[in-house]
Design a protein around this motif. Sequence first.
Motif, PDB file in Angstrom:
ATOM      1  N   CYS A 169      -5.438  17.182  11.835  1.00 57.60           N
ATOM      2  CA  CYS A 169      -6.236  18.171  11.340  1.00 57.60           C
ATOM      3  C   CYS A 169      -6.357  18.427   9.827  1.00 57.60           C
ATOM      4  CB  CYS A 169      -5.432  19.519  12.100  1.00 57.60           C
ATOM      5  SG  CYS A 169      -5.600  19.625  13.724  1.00 57.60           S
ATOM      6  N   SER A 170      -5.382  18.103   9.094  1.00 59.67           N
ATOM      7  CA  SER A 170      -5.193  18.291   7.652  1.00 59.67           C
ATOM      8  C   SER A 170      -6.449  17.194   7.061  1.00 59.67           C
ATOM      9  CB  SER A 170      -4.072  17.709   7.087  1.00 59.67           C
ATOM     10  OG  SER A 170      -3.074  18.561   7.561  1.00 59.67           O
ATOM     11  N   LEU A 171      -6.801  16.276   7.671  1.00 60.77           N
ATOM     12  CA  LEU A 171      -7.734  15.108   7.168  1.00 60.77           C
ATOM     13  C   LEU A 171      -9.171  15.510   7.589  1.00 60.77           C
ATOM     14  CD1 LEU A 171      -5.929  11.719   8.108  1.00 60.77           C
ATOM     15  CD2 LEU A 171      -6.310  12.655   5.913  1.00 60.77           C
ATOM     16  N   ARG A 172      -9.276  16.281   8.832  1.00 62.10           N
ATOM     17  CA  ARG A 172     -10.499  16.609   9.322  1.00 62.10           C
ATOM     18  C   ARG A 172     -11.084  17.924   8.682  1.00 62.10           C
ATOM     19  NH1 ARG A 172     -11.689  16.497  15.336  1.00 62.10           N
ATOM     20  NH2 ARG A 172     -13.801  17.072  14.564  1.00 62.10           N
ATOM     21  N   LEU A 181     -11.212  23.617  15.169  1.00 65.32           N
ATOM     22  CA  LEU A 181     -10.511  22.455  15.768  1.00 65.32           C
ATOM     23  C   LEU A 181      -9.477  23.350  16.607  1.00 65.32           C
ATOM     24  CD1 LEU A 181      -9.792  19.958  12.755  1.00 65.32           C
ATOM     25  CD2 LEU A 181     -10.827  19.353  14.799  1.00 65.32           C
ATOM     26  N   MET A 182      -8.563  24.178  16.107  1.00 67.20           N
ATOM     27  CA  MET A 182      -7.563  24.790  17.045  1.00 67.20           C
ATOM     28  C   MET A 182      -8.271  25.527  18.104  1.00 67.20           C
ATOM     29  SD  MET A 182      -4.980  26.145  14.138  1.00 67.20           S
ATOM     30  CE  MET A 182      -3.695  26.056  15.172  1.00 67.20           C
ATOM     31  N   GLY A 183      -9.164  25.940  17.973  1.00 71.68           N
ATOM     32  CA  GLY A 183      -9.900  26.685  19.105  1.00 71.68           C
ATOM     33  C   GLY A 183     -10.286  25.720  20.160  1.00 71.68           C
ATOM     34  N   GLU A 184     -10.888  24.519  19.827  1.00 73.52           N
ATOM     35  CA  GLU A 184     -11.445  23.203  20.432  1.00 73.52           C
ATOM     36  C   GLU A 184     -10.065  22.823  21.559  1.00 73.52           C
ATOM     37  OE1 GLU A 184     -13.005  20.688  18.118  1.00 73.52           O
ATOM     38  OE2 GLU A 184     -14.950  21.803  17.758  1.00 73.52           O
ATOM     39  N   ARG A 185      -9.046  22.857  20.786  1.00 69.43           N
ATOM     40  CA  ARG A 185      -7.816  22.452  21.456  1.00 69.43           C
ATOM     41  C   ARG A 185      -7.094  23.528  22.219  1.00 69.43           C
ATOM     42  NH1 ARG A 185      -4.513  18.246  18.316  1.00 69.43           N
ATOM     43  NH2 ARG A 185      -6.178  16.546  18.130  1.00 69.43           N
ATOM     44  N   GLY A 186      -7.537  25.006  22.485  1.00 65.74           N
ATOM     45  CA  GLY A 186      -7.022  25.838  22.967  1.00 65.74           C
ATOM     46  C   GLY A 186      -5.777  26.705  22.301  1.00 65.74           C
TER      47      GLY A 186
END
Length: 98
Positions: free
Chosen positions: A7-10, A25-30
């Motif tokens: 996540c840090s890199l993206r 990103l966090m939302g996409e992962r639930g």
Amino acid sequence: SDDIEMCSLRVLEIEGSPSLMLLRLMGERGCTTGHLMDYLQTLGNLEALQCLKPPPLQILIQPQSVALICGHNLRLSCHAVGKTPVQYQWFKSREEVS
């Protein structure tokens, strides 16, 4: 820790702000706000963590203690505000009054 590093890199990609990318990103992962708080705690980002914590309950008008003759009516009031729904409990001599 692998997820945190990924996540840090993206978030450094050119798709917008790092914060927006991280939330996407966090939302996409639930992930929930609880996960976000854990993530910020792991990173040691206390300033960002404070932004997610709701403000404490504030009592704006404190009820006053009153002596009353038995059989008379009494009206008490209190005004409090907070982010979550506020619930009141009234007590008389350490016993809850409905």
